[in-house]
Design a protein around this motif. Structure first.
Motif, mmCIF file in Angstrom:
data_model
loop_
_atom_site.group_PDB
_atom_site.id
_atom_site.type_symbol
_atom_site.label_atom_id
_atom_site.label_comp_id
_atom_site.label_asym_id
_atom_site.label_seq_id
_atom_site.Cartn_x
_atom_site.Cartn_y
_atom_site.Cartn_z
ATOM 1 N N GLU A 104 -9.227 -60.365 -80.600
ATOM 2 C CA GLU A 104 -8.237 -60.058 -81.771
ATOM 3 C C GLU A 104 -7.992 -61.537 -82.384
ATOM 4 N N ASP A 105 -7.750 -62.356 -81.553
ATOM 5 C CA ASP A 105 -7.390 -63.682 -81.942
ATOM 6 C C ASP A 105 -8.592 -64.448 -82.773
ATOM 7 N N PHE A 106 -9.643 -64.309 -82.155
ATOM 8 C CA PHE A 106 -11.053 -64.679 -83.125
ATOM 9 C C PHE A 106 -11.015 -63.866 -84.236
ATOM 10 N N GLY A 107 -10.942 -62.821 -84.361
ATOM 11 C CA GLY A 107 -11.020 -62.109 -85.764
ATOM 12 C C GLY A 107 -9.921 -62.755 -86.480
ATOM 13 N N ASN A 108 -8.510 -63.077 -85.983
ATOM 14 C CA ASN A 108 -7.734 -63.393 -87.060
ATOM 15 C C ASN A 108 -7.964 -64.775 -87.576
ATOM 16 N N LEU A 109 -8.633 -65.668 -86.589
ATOM 17 C CA LEU A 109 -9.000 -66.897 -86.915
ATOM 18 C C LEU A 109 -10.110 -66.906 -88.301
ATOM 19 N N LEU A 110 -10.980 -65.767 -88.124
ATOM 20 C CA LEU A 110 -12.155 -65.802 -89.047
ATOM 21 C C LEU A 110 -11.617 -64.998 -90.530
ATOM 22 N N ASP A 111 -10.576 -64.384 -90.196
ATOM 23 C CA ASP A 111 -9.943 -64.002 -91.403
ATOM 24 C C ASP A 111 -9.223 -65.147 -92.036
ATOM 25 N N ARG A 112 -8.442 -66.009 -91.408
ATOM 26 C CA ARG A 112 -7.882 -67.197 -92.088
ATOM 27 C C ARG A 112 -8.969 -68.268 -92.554
ATOM 28 N N LEU A 113 -9.952 -68.228 -91.925
ATOM 29 C CA LEU A 113 -11.100 -69.224 -92.560
ATOM 30 C C LEU A 113 -11.599 -68.556 -93.715
ATOM 31 N N SER A 114 -11.822 -67.401 -93.975
ATOM 32 C CA SER A 114 -12.486 -66.564 -95.260
ATOM 33 C C SER A 114 -11.513 -66.513 -96.266
ATOM 34 N N ARG A 115 -10.311 -66.670 -96.117
ATOM 35 C CA ARG A 115 -9.281 -66.428 -97.009
ATOM 36 C C ARG A 115 -9.161 -67.736 -97.934
#
Length: 123
Positions: A104-115
């Protein structure tokens, strides 16, 4: 859609890791740190590198599990990611090790990177 984790999606050389760390851009999550650098013109795929030290995860089975979880999340989301070189490293010791939380933490980081980031207004 190809969803493998081929060699072209990996950071493999020391110079590649050094370049990303030298770029000095990172996003910190609860457990993980995501270092990133845009790729050169002409490259359209994201690449992933992993750094998991013994200092934070003593047991090899936990280190390998963390790598497997992060690789799988990356593989599933790779097509939607910008063309960046990414390095994921464990930033905080987690006891007990919980793979679901790491994913979940990695998924959140990828979301923040893509935003898309908004520029701070000049005052």
């Amino acid at each position: 859609m190809e969803a493998s984790f081929a060699r072209r999606y990996r950071l493999t050389k020391t110079d590649e890791f050094s370049s990303v760390f030298g770029f000095r851009k990172a996003i910190r999550g609860t457990w993980l740190m995501l270092h990133y650098q845009p790729r050169a013109e002409g490259h359209t795929d994201a690449r992933l590198g992993l750094v998991v030290g013994k200092k934070l995860l003593k047991r090899a089975v936990d280190r390998n599990r963390l790598k497997r979880i992060v690789r799988e999340r990356f593989r599933l989301r790779r097509s939607g990611l910008p063309a960046y070189d990414l390095i994921v490293r464990l930033a905080v010791k987690q006891k007990p090790f919980d793979g679901r939380v790491i994913g979940e933490d990695f998924g959140n980081l990828l979301d923040r990177l893509s935003r898309p980031r908004l520029k701070k207004e000049a005052q």
